[in-house]
Design a protein around this motif. Structure first.
Motif, short mmCIF file in Angstrom:
data_model
loop_
_atom_site.label_atom_id
_atom_site.label_comp_id
_atom_site.label_asym_id
_atom_site.label_seq_id
_atom_site.Cartn_x
_atom_site.Cartn_y
_atom_site.Cartn_z
N SER A 700 1.04 -1.14 0.14
CA SER A 700 -0.13 0.64 -0.02
C SER A 700 0.78 1.16 0.35
O SER A 700 0.19 2.69 -0.60
CB SER A 700 -0.98 -0.02 1.24
OG SER A 700 -0.35 -0.34 2.20
N LYS A 701 1.79 1.63 0.59
CA LYS A 701 2.86 2.53 0.79
C LYS A 701 3.70 3.08 -0.35
O LYS A 701 3.51 4.06 -1.58
CB LYS A 701 3.57 2.75 1.74
CG LYS A 701 2.96 2.46 3.47
CD LYS A 701 3.64 2.49 4.63
CE LYS A 701 3.26 3.10 5.63
NZ LYS A 701 3.98 2.72 7.09
N PRO A 704 0.59 1.92 -4.35
CA PRO A 704 -0.69 1.68 -4.28
C PRO A 704 -1.88 0.71 -5.84
O PRO A 704 -2.61 0.42 -4.63
CB PRO A 704 -1.12 2.91 -4.06
CG PRO A 704 0.07 4.05 -4.79
CD PRO A 704 1.16 2.52 -4.33
N GLU A 728 -8.96 3.41 1.02
CA GLU A 728 -8.34 4.75 1.30
C GLU A 728 -6.57 4.04 0.06
O GLU A 728 -6.26 5.28 -0.32
CB GLU A 728 -7.32 3.45 2.79
CG GLU A 728 -8.00 4.07 3.78
CD GLU A 728 -7.96 5.63 3.71
OE1 GLU A 728 -7.62 6.16 3.73
OE2 GLU A 728 -9.34 5.98 4.43
N LEU A 729 -6.70 3.20 -0.62
CA LEU A 729 -6.18 2.93 -2.00
C LEU A 729 -6.42 3.98 -3.20
O LEU A 729 -5.77 4.49 -3.98
CB LEU A 729 -5.79 1.78 -2.04
CG LEU A 729 -5.03 1.24 -1.20
CD1 LEU A 729 -4.77 -0.62 -1.07
CD2 LEU A 729 -3.28 1.62 -1.24
N LYS A 731 -8.42 6.81 -3.12
CA LYS A 731 -8.33 8.29 -2.47
C LYS A 731 -6.69 8.20 -2.95
O LYS A 731 -6.39 9.45 -3.37
CB LYS A 731 -8.39 8.33 -1.23
CG LYS A 731 -9.84 8.32 -0.49
CD LYS A 731 -10.09 8.71 1.05
CE LYS A 731 -11.34 8.15 1.48
NZ LYS A 731 -11.59 8.33 3.31
N ARG A 732 -5.81 7.65 -2.56
CA ARG A 732 -4.60 8.12 -3.05
C ARG A 732 -4.34 7.57 -4.69
O ARG A 732 -3.38 8.98 -4.68
CB ARG A 732 -3.60 7.23 -2.23
CG ARG A 732 -3.09 7.25 -0.67
CD ARG A 732 -2.48 6.17 -0.26
NE ARG A 732 -0.85 6.43 -0.31
CZ ARG A 732 -0.14 5.48 -0.57
NH1 ARG A 732 -0.37 4.39 0.31
NH2 ARG A 732 0.96 5.75 -0.87
N ASN A 734 -6.44 8.24 -6.99
CA ASN A 734 -7.53 9.28 -7.41
C ASN A 734 -7.14 9.82 -8.85
O ASN A 734 -6.85 10.78 -9.43
CB ASN A 734 -6.94 10.68 -6.45
CG ASN A 734 -7.89 11.95 -6.46
OD1 ASN A 734 -9.06 11.55 -6.90
ND2 ASN A 734 -7.52 13.26 -6.50
#
Length: 755
Positions: A700-701, A704, A728-729, A731-732, A734
């Motif tokens: 994830s970090k 993504p 959450e992923l 959103k990152r 996007n």
């Protein structure tokens, strides 16, 4: 005066003799052969050669029943007095005594022109008895030379048939030449042999044309014509199933149209062609033709699917007719009916038939018994299977390789055995390889579809091949996440009265809370006496999914000593449905299931003890049960034991077990949780939901997009906590276009699983 008296006496004797012979002749003409024989015999024993010839002739033509030595005695008198054809009667007498050497010597004294068909047949038997090969060849050449020149089609047919027998003198060229000559003269019996010969030796069209010509006159010709037409129909149906319809349809309409097209073609062709040929054969006296029609009724299930069957019998009529017969074939067809139509409540009679059949064909009977016990008694008799393997019985060799593999015994070598037979087009081996990949005993799971597809392409009657199609449906559902395709396939088979598919549809409606339709399908299964259907019906009543008398349900289950009933009752007492929670009773029923060969019930008992394991009271018992399950080769038994050790804070014991399973995704996930070591997550691809989620968290970090791909895959099988990670992923990242592309790629990946 004396001279006159002597002459008068001789004249009187002569006159009386002529009169008596005339009497004998009249008896013969009126077909009173016994009386004719008595009259001729009076003169034959006094040495009259013409009377001796008549006596021998009556015996030779089977007009009277007398011993061979009498035939020979009077034939010799006739022969010595110039009646040359009497040599044939002498040869016949020796043949009847099985003195073939003497018979052949006397046959050689007569021209072949004088032979009847029986004499030619006897002559061939005498030649066959010779030990000297050169002599035998000389006799055969002599007879063949005569047959080629003669106008006797019967002889040509006899000799043609001889040359087609399995023997050192097998000569298809000579046979074909002789049979064609006989057939060209209008002798239809030669056409029967020639037509069958052509069909068996690659000249199918020529053979078909000949059999079609003679079928109305000969039961064998009509029967073989039926067989030929059936084979041609199967070839056409395989072409219609090119590439396996079930593997490549786009819409439910597409699937149904293609399958029903083959079904309608099969039904129409069978009725207009195959049935017609068998009907002719049966009317000409061949009972086997009617048996074939009953077999086709079973194969195509016309007893349940069509108003008119091929044989003309309804199911009860077929059973009644077969019971009235007293041969092996009728009994084996009966066994097939008993096994297929369970609502007759006679499936146990099938086992009785197979036990009886052991005296006739032990190998085939034992294979039938093995399959019966596996299906109806949930028993895999490895001892019986080993005996069949020793006898080099191929289906048993394939079966043993599979049974050993599912017990995790010598998997790689057994895989080679299955691959060897699969490469030879063995459908059972193909299905078993598909099953091993599907169960992930072999990997990757996705390879299972390749074997199911090959089996599907090879199967006859592709409008009804549930052994492949329903497995392909499971693959569509489990791996491709295409529930609609799986439902389409199962719905088609449910309409075709397949119990397994009807059960799938029932479970589908249960899972989707459509309890009215659930009850409709379960009522059908109960009516058809399907054990699994009955078990689901009673379970659904006890779980309150459908209305029903729970007492009646419990009663029915307790009376029925079947595996399915044992498992349902075990769940009833393990969960306290309409009864008090009773782990002891639940264990009793699970143990009964184990005794019937259902080893997974060991895991059920272990889970039951875990449920009541207060303060570690049953720790040793639980460990012992899991070890028993491991020794039985049960899937996930090691994982379950490792999880139990984790629950008891015995981390090292859990680690030892998990590290012994390097390619197991469930073990990798647990090892990751216990050690935090990322290599357990990063190594290779997987379709295990929790491990996919772990991969998403790990990546994830730094990656993504890659993480979202794994998150989507985990989400598609409802892995807990996945939606939160995926959101959450997203959103990152996007980027709607990128996210949509990742989602589509995830959907194309093999479907994940949790359990």
């Amino acid at each position: 005066m004396r001279v006159f008296g002597l002459i008068a006496g001789v004249s009187l004797v002569f006159f009386v003799g002529c009169a008596d012979k005339r009497i004998a002749s009249n008896y013969y003409k009126s077909k009173n052969y016994e009386k004719a024989y008595e009259e001729y015999y009076k003169f034959a024993k006094r040495g009259f050669p013409d009377a001796a010839d008549k006596v021998a002739r009556l015996i030779y033509f089977n007009k009277v029943n007398k011993p061979p030595y009498i035939e020979r005695k009077y034939a010799l008198i006739a022969y010595k007095n110039g009646y040359n054809d009497a040599a044939l009667y002498i040869a016949d007498s020796y043949f009847r005594e099985k003195n073939y050497k003497e018979a052949l010597k006397w046959y050689d004294k007569v021209s072949f022109d004088k032979f009847r068909i029986r004499d030619f047949e006897n002559y061939m038997t005498c030649v066959e008895s010779l030990d000297n090969i050169k002599e035998k060849v000389a006799y055969l050449d002599k007879l063949n030379s005569y047959a080629q020149k003669s106008d006797n089609p019967k002889l040509q047919t006899i000799l043609g048939k001889y040359y087609l027998q399995e023997s050192p003198f097998y000569n298809p060229q000579r046979a074909e030449k002789l049979l064609k000559k006989a057939y060209d003269k209008g002798y239809y019996q030669a056409g029967v042999v020639l037509g069958i010969f052509y069909i068996k030796n690659g000249k199918k069209q020529e053979g078909y044309e000949i059999l079609k010509d003679v079928a109305y006159k000969d039961k064998r010709a009509a029967y073989y014509l039926g067989n030929y037409l059936y084979d041609e129909m199967i070839t056409k149906e395989k072409l219609l199933n090119s590439g396996c319809i079930t593997c490549g349809f786009d819409t439910p309409e597409d699937f149904f149209v293609k399958k029903l097209t083959i079904y309608k073609y099969n039904d129409l062709f069978t009725r207009k062609n195959v049935k017609k040929a068998y009907d002719i054969s049966y009317k000409l006296g061949n009972k086997k033709a009617l048996y074939q029609l009953i077999r086709l009724d079973i194969e195509d299930n016309t007893f349940e699917l069509t108003p008119k069957t091929y044989s003309g019998f309804d199911l009860k009529g077929a059973v009644s007719y077969l019971k009235s017969q007293n041969d092996v074939e009728s009994k084996l067809i009966l066994a097939k009916i008993y096994e297929k139509y369970l609502y007759l409540n006679s499936y146990k009679k099938a086992k009785e038939i197979y036990k009886w059949y052991e005296k006739i064909n032990k190998l085939q009977a034992d294979w039938h018994l093995y399959q019966y016990e596996k299906r109806f008694e949930n028993r895999v008799d490895l001892e019986l299977l080993s005996y069949l393997v020793e006898k080099k019985f191929v289906p048993a060799i394939v079966e043993m390789a599979y049974q050993m593999s599912i017990q995790n015994k010598d998997v790689q070598n057994n895989k080679k055995v299955l691959e060897y037979y699969a490469n030879q087009g063995n459908i059972l081996a193909l299905n078993y390889l598909g099953s091993l990949y599907s169960r992930e005993i072999l990997t990757p799971k996705t390879k299972s579809i390749d074997y199911y597809k090959q089996a599907c392409i090879l199967e006859k009657k592709p409008f009804y091949i549930p052994s492949e199609d329903l497995k392909i449906a499971n693959y569509d559902n489990d791996v491709l996440k295409n529930e609609n395709k799986a439902l389409t396939i199962n719905y088609y088979y449910a309409q075709m009265k397949n119990r397994q598919a009807q059960l799938y549809i029932s479970k589908f409606y249960k899972n989707h809370c459509n309890y009215d339709k659930l009850k409709t399908w379960l009522d059908t299964l109960v009516k058809e006496a399907d054990k699994k259907g009955e078990a689901l019906y009673y379970t659904s009543v006890l779980e309150r999914y459908i209305d029903g008398d729970y007492k009646k349900a419990l009663n029915a289950l307790e009376k029925d000593d079947s595996l399915q009933s044992d498992l349902v009752l075990a769940r009833v007492y393990a969960n306290g449905w309409y009864v008090d929670f009773d782990p002891k009773k639940a264990e009793e029923y699970y143990q009964k299931a184990i005794n019937k060969g259902y080893k997974p019930a060991i895991l059920n008992i272990a889970a039951l003890y875990e449920k009541i394991n207060v303060n570690g009271k049953y720790n040793n018992k639980i460990v012992s049960l899991y070890n028993e399950a491991i020794n039985a080769g049960l899937k996930d038994a090691k994982i379950r034991l490792a999880k139990f050790y984790i629950s008891q804070n015995e981390k090292q014991k859990a680690l030892r077990i998990l590290r012994s399973m390097p390619n197991n995704p469930k073990a990798s996930y647990l090892l990751y949780l216990l050690t935090g070591n990322l290599r357990y997550v990063k190594n290779g691809d997987t379709n295990y939901g929790y491990l996919l989620l772990a991969k998403a968290e790990v990546y994830s970090k730094k990656a993504p997009r890659r993480a979202l791909y794994y998150a989507f895959r985990a989400m598609l099988c409802n892995t807990p906590k996945t939606p939160k990670v995926a959101i959450e992923l997203m959103k990152r990242i996007n980027n709607a276009r990128v996210i949509d592309s990742i989602y589509k790629r995830a959907k194309r990946a093999p479907k994940c699983y949790l359990n």
